[in-house]
Scaffold this motif. Structure first.
Motif, PDB file in Angstrom:
ATOM      1  N   CYS A 148      17.249  81.967  48.175  1.00 10.61           N
ATOM      2  CA  CYS A 148      16.507  81.866  47.231  1.00 10.61           C
ATOM      3  C   CYS A 148      16.038  80.590  46.970  1.00 10.61           C
ATOM      4  N   ALA A 149      14.568  80.387  46.853  1.00 14.24           N
ATOM      5  CA  ALA A 149      13.903  79.117  46.647  1.00 14.24           C
ATOM      6  C   ALA A 149      12.671  79.102  45.805  1.00 14.24           C
ATOM      7  N   SER A 202      20.094  79.821  40.798  1.00 14.57           N
ATOM      8  CA  SER A 202      20.819  78.670  41.764  1.00 14.57           C
ATOM      9  C   SER A 202      19.804  78.693  42.837  1.00 14.57           C
ATOM     10  N   PHE A 203      18.917  77.820  42.961  1.00 15.67           N
ATOM     11  CA  PHE A 203      17.820  77.630  43.950  1.00 15.67           C
ATOM     12  C   PHE A 203      18.578  76.916  45.206  1.00 15.67           C
ATOM     13  N   GLN A 204      18.493  77.507  46.509  1.00 16.46           N
ATOM     14  CA  GLN A 204      18.988  76.921  47.500  1.00 16.46           C
ATOM     15  C   GLN A 204      18.048  75.716  48.186  1.00 16.46           C
ATOM     16  N   ASN A 205      16.765  75.965  47.616  1.00 17.83           N
ATOM     17  CA  ASN A 205      15.799  74.840  48.011  1.00 17.83           C
ATOM     18  C   ASN A 205      14.614  74.952  46.843  1.00 17.83           C
ATOM     19  N   ASP A 209       4.681  70.818  46.844  1.00 22.30           N
ATOM     20  CA  ASP A 209       3.567  70.441  47.684  1.00 22.30           C
ATOM     21  C   ASP A 209       3.373  68.966  47.624  1.00 22.30           C
ATOM     22  N   GLU A 210       2.772  68.481  48.622  1.00 23.92           N
ATOM     23  CA  GLU A 210       2.677  67.092  48.826  1.00 23.92           C
ATOM     24  C   GLU A 210       1.804  66.405  47.905  1.00 23.92           C
ATOM     25  N   LYS A 211       0.700  67.429  47.586  1.00 19.23           N
ATOM     26  CA  LYS A 211      -0.322  67.000  46.422  1.00 19.23           C
ATOM     27  C   LYS A 211       0.318  66.698  45.102  1.00 19.23           C
ATOM     28  N   CYS A 212       1.590  67.251  44.935  1.00 22.12           N
ATOM     29  CA  CYS A 212       2.189  67.100  43.663  1.00 22.12           C
ATOM     30  C   CYS A 212       3.367  66.089  43.600  1.00 22.12           C
ATOM     31  N   PHE A 213       3.073  65.177  44.614  1.00 25.79           N
ATOM     32  CA  PHE A 213       4.229  64.168  44.858  1.00 25.79           C
ATOM     33  C   PHE A 213       4.432  63.400  43.340  1.00 25.79           C
ATOM     34  N   GLY A 214       3.526  63.416  42.506  1.00 26.25           N
ATOM     35  CA  GLY A 214       3.896  62.567  41.188  1.00 26.25           C
ATOM     36  C   GLY A 214       4.764  63.577  40.189  1.00 26.25           C
ATOM     37  N   LEU A 215       4.791  64.779  40.807  1.00 29.65           N
ATOM     38  CA  LEU A 215       5.871  65.695  39.663  1.00 29.65           C
ATOM     39  C   LEU A 215       7.219  65.813  40.377  1.00 29.65           C
ATOM     40  N   ARG A 216       7.497  65.175  41.350  1.00 32.70           N
ATOM     41  CA  ARG A 216       8.758  65.315  42.171  1.00 32.70           C
ATOM     42  C   ARG A 216       9.927  64.869  41.241  1.00 32.70           C
ATOM     43  N   GLN A 221      14.536  66.298  37.517  1.00 29.50           N
ATOM     44  CA  GLN A 221      15.212  66.111  36.332  1.00 29.50           C
ATOM     45  C   GLN A 221      15.292  67.380  35.445  1.00 29.50           C
ATOM     46  N   ALA A 222      14.329  68.331  35.811  1.00 31.89           N
ATOM     47  CA  ALA A 222      14.280  69.431  34.810  1.00 31.89           C
ATOM     48  C   ALA A 222      15.310  70.425  35.376  1.00 31.89           C
ATOM     49  N   LEU A 223      15.291  70.450  36.880  1.00 28.43           N
ATOM     50  CA  LEU A 223      16.471  71.500  37.624  1.00 28.43           C
ATOM     51  C   LEU A 223      17.660  70.740  37.978  1.00 28.43           C
ATOM     52  N   ALA A 224      17.694  69.384  38.005  1.00 32.17           N
ATOM     53  CA  ALA A 224      19.038  68.986  38.629  1.00 32.17           C
ATOM     54  C   ALA A 224      19.185  69.226  39.842  1.00 32.17           C
ATOM     55  N   SER A 225      18.294  69.254  40.676  1.00 38.57           N
ATOM     56  CA  SER A 225      18.231  69.701  42.051  1.00 38.57           C
ATOM     57  C   SER A 225      17.394  68.705  42.950  1.00 38.57           C
ATOM     58  N   PRO A 226      17.717  68.573  44.170  1.00 34.50           N
ATOM     59  CA  PRO A 226      16.803  67.454  45.052  1.00 34.50           C
ATOM     60  C   PRO A 226      15.520  68.584  45.536  1.00 34.50           C
ATOM     61  N   THR A 227      14.364  67.933  45.764  1.00 34.19           N
ATOM     62  CA  THR A 227      13.402  68.625  45.970  1.00 34.19           C
ATOM     63  C   THR A 227      12.747  68.082  47.465  1.00 34.19           C
ATOM     64  N   GLU A 228      12.116  69.005  48.252  1.00 33.56           N
ATOM     65  CA  GLU A 228      11.468  68.568  49.266  1.00 33.56           C
ATOM     66  C   GLU A 228       9.863  68.981  49.502  1.00 33.56           C
ATOM     67  N   LEU A 229       9.363  68.017  50.218  1.00 37.68           N
ATOM     68  CA  LEU A 229       7.918  68.014  50.022  1.00 37.68           C
ATOM     69  C   LEU A 229       7.467  69.161  51.261  1.00 37.68           C
ATOM     70  N   MET A 230       6.219  69.717  50.868  1.00 39.99           N
ATOM     71  CA  MET A 230       5.693  70.728  52.053  1.00 39.99           C
ATOM     72  C   MET A 230       4.294  70.346  52.059  1.00 39.99           C
ATOM     73  N   ALA A 231       3.915  70.662  53.102  1.00 41.27           N
ATOM     74  CA  ALA A 231       2.292  70.372  53.659  1.00 41.27           C
ATOM     75  C   ALA A 231       1.566  71.877  53.862  1.00 41.27           C
ATOM     76  N   VAL A 232       0.421  71.832  54.121  1.00 43.40           N
ATOM     77  CA  VAL A 232      -0.197  73.140  54.199  1.00 43.40           C
ATOM     78  C   VAL A 232       0.278  73.488  55.802  1.00 43.40           C
ATOM     79  N   GLU A 233       0.372  75.011  55.700  1.00 42.27           N
ATOM     80  CA  GLU A 233       1.060  75.686  56.818  1.00 42.27           C
ATOM     81  C   GLU A 233       0.090  75.609  57.873  1.00 42.27           C
TER      82      GLU A 233
END
Length: 407
Positions: A148-149, A202-205, A209-216, A221-233
């Motif tokens: 689940c992601a 309980s998100f595993q990932n 998006d890299e364009k939302c880097f400022g929201l990371r 903070q909201a999910l208490a979970s680390p995030t990963e950046l993703m680019a256009v596929e």
């Protein structure tokens, strides 16, 4: 045939294609779908991905059945959720999981009129997509094949949050406020809504998006979970969802058949042209060869005239110098061919051009036997003999005339 993916960007549309120079995939951004359509042709293999705002995505839990029965159950459930009849929409689904006699379904639907409005720039240029899918489904299939992601990315000026289960889109919505949204409030509400639909929060990932880097930071903070950046596929993963209307499918098949016939006609035209060219070359060669032979004949004419004259002279002298033409020799061979004493030679004449033998036989059969022996005589093969039907006399005797000419 070139392969293209048209996907909604943060603003406008992205065209993902393979570069001809090095074979790598590249992403080109266009302010509108109309601008992107200008770069495409009817021969291109295009997959169109729709934004979340254009479709209805719904997670269903249904009894575990197979084939057309499951498709009919999905259609009935969508009909309850849609504000218009199922004839006005195109829908498709994927199975997320099956367990305990139940299956979890990811279903999406799009109104045909809305789809036609979005794809109008393509349709106006007679570019009919090979498949129509949902960009959110492509993204989750590319980046989270299992578990689940949560995905957060900008799309067509809005901020989208999407949840995937086992690589299938199970929940999606737009977040009010776009990139400036209060994610501290929105994301807890999102997870609560997902849990009410039976989706684990309980998100595993968590992918941003890299364009939302400022929201990371806000997301972590909201999910208490680390995030990963993703680019256009590049390119997006394939998905089982295909919202291509049947009318488009049939028109594309007709278009493919027309293109195939055009290619066949072009090939046939090239082959015909090649055959004509070869025929003209061959005709030119024959004319050239004929002129060469005419020159050779003209050059050799004096010698051929001499040879012909000599041949004619030898042919004229043959009766005088060739024993096979001596009258006494021929007459001897004729008498050797008499089948019996019942056949008698009454007259014999010979010139340079003809031999004439007249005779009488007791029976017509003996006359024919005599003529046959003369024709087969080994020393008379320089002549061709012919005998007409014998004349039958009152005493049943047969008078005959055998004529021979040199070969």
């Amino acid at each position: 045939m070139s392969k293209f993916f048209l996907v909604p960007g943060a603003e406008g549309w992205n065209l993902i294609s393979r570069a001809a120079e090095n074979g790598n995939w590249r992403v080109r951004a266009f302010p509108s779908l109309d601008d992107a359509a200008q770069t495409l042709s009817t021969d291109d293999d295009v997959v169109l991905a729709l934004p979340i705002s254009a479709v209805l995505a719904q997670r269903m839990r249904l009894p575990s059945v197979e084939g057309s029965e499951l498709r009919e159950m999905v259609r009935i459930q969508l009909e309850k959720a849609l504000p218009f009849s199922t004839e006005e929409v195109t829908s498709d689904f994927e199975v997320i999981e099956q367990a305990n006699g139940e299956c979890v379904i990811s279903a999406v639907a799009v109104q045909n009129q809305r789809l036609t409005e979005i794809a109008a720039p393509l349709l106006n240029r007679r570019v009919i997509p090979r498949a129509v899918t949902v960009y959110a489904a492509q993204r989750v299939a590319t980046h989270a094949g299992k578990g689940c992601a949560l995905f957060i990315y900008p799309e067509s000026g809005a901020l989208v949050s999407a949840i995937s289960e086992n690589g299938k889109l199970s929940f999606a919505r737009t977040i009010d406020g776009g990139l400036g949204a209060s994610l501290e409030l929105e994301l807890p509400q999102l997870t609560m809504t997902a849990e009410l639909q039976g989706i684990s929060a309980s998100f595993q990932n968590v992918l941003v998006d890299e364009k939302c880097f400022g929201l990371r930071g806000k997301v972590e903070q909201a999910l208490a979970s680390p995030t990963e950046l993703m680019a256009v596929e590049t390119p997006p993963a394939s998905t089982g969802l295909n919202l291509l209307p049947q009318a488009w499918r049939e028109e594309r098949q007709r278009q493919v058949r027309r293109d195939q016939w055009k290619k066949r006609l072009v090939t046939a035209g090239i082959a015909y042209g090649a055959i004509v060219a070869l025929a003209l070359i061959h005709l030119g060669y024959l004319k050239f060869r004929a002129r060469q032979l005419d020159h050779q004949v003209e050059r050799d004419a004096p010698r051929t005239v001499f040879v012909r004259a000599a041949a004619n002279n030898w042919k004229a002298l043959a009766p005088a110098i060739d024993p096979h033409f001596y009258p006494i020799e021929i007459l001897l061979h004729v008498f050797d061919s008499l089948p019996s004493q019942d056949v008698r030679i009454t007259a014999y004449n010979q010139s340079a051009r003809q031999i004439s033998i007249e005779g009488e036989a007791n029976k017509a059969a003996l006359a024919y036997q005599f003529a046959d022996k003369v024709k087969k005589h080994a020393d008379l093969q320089n002549f061709t003999f012919d005998m007409q039907s014998p004349r039958i006399l009152p005493n049943d005797h047969a008078q005959f005339r055998l004529e021979g000419r040199p070969r």
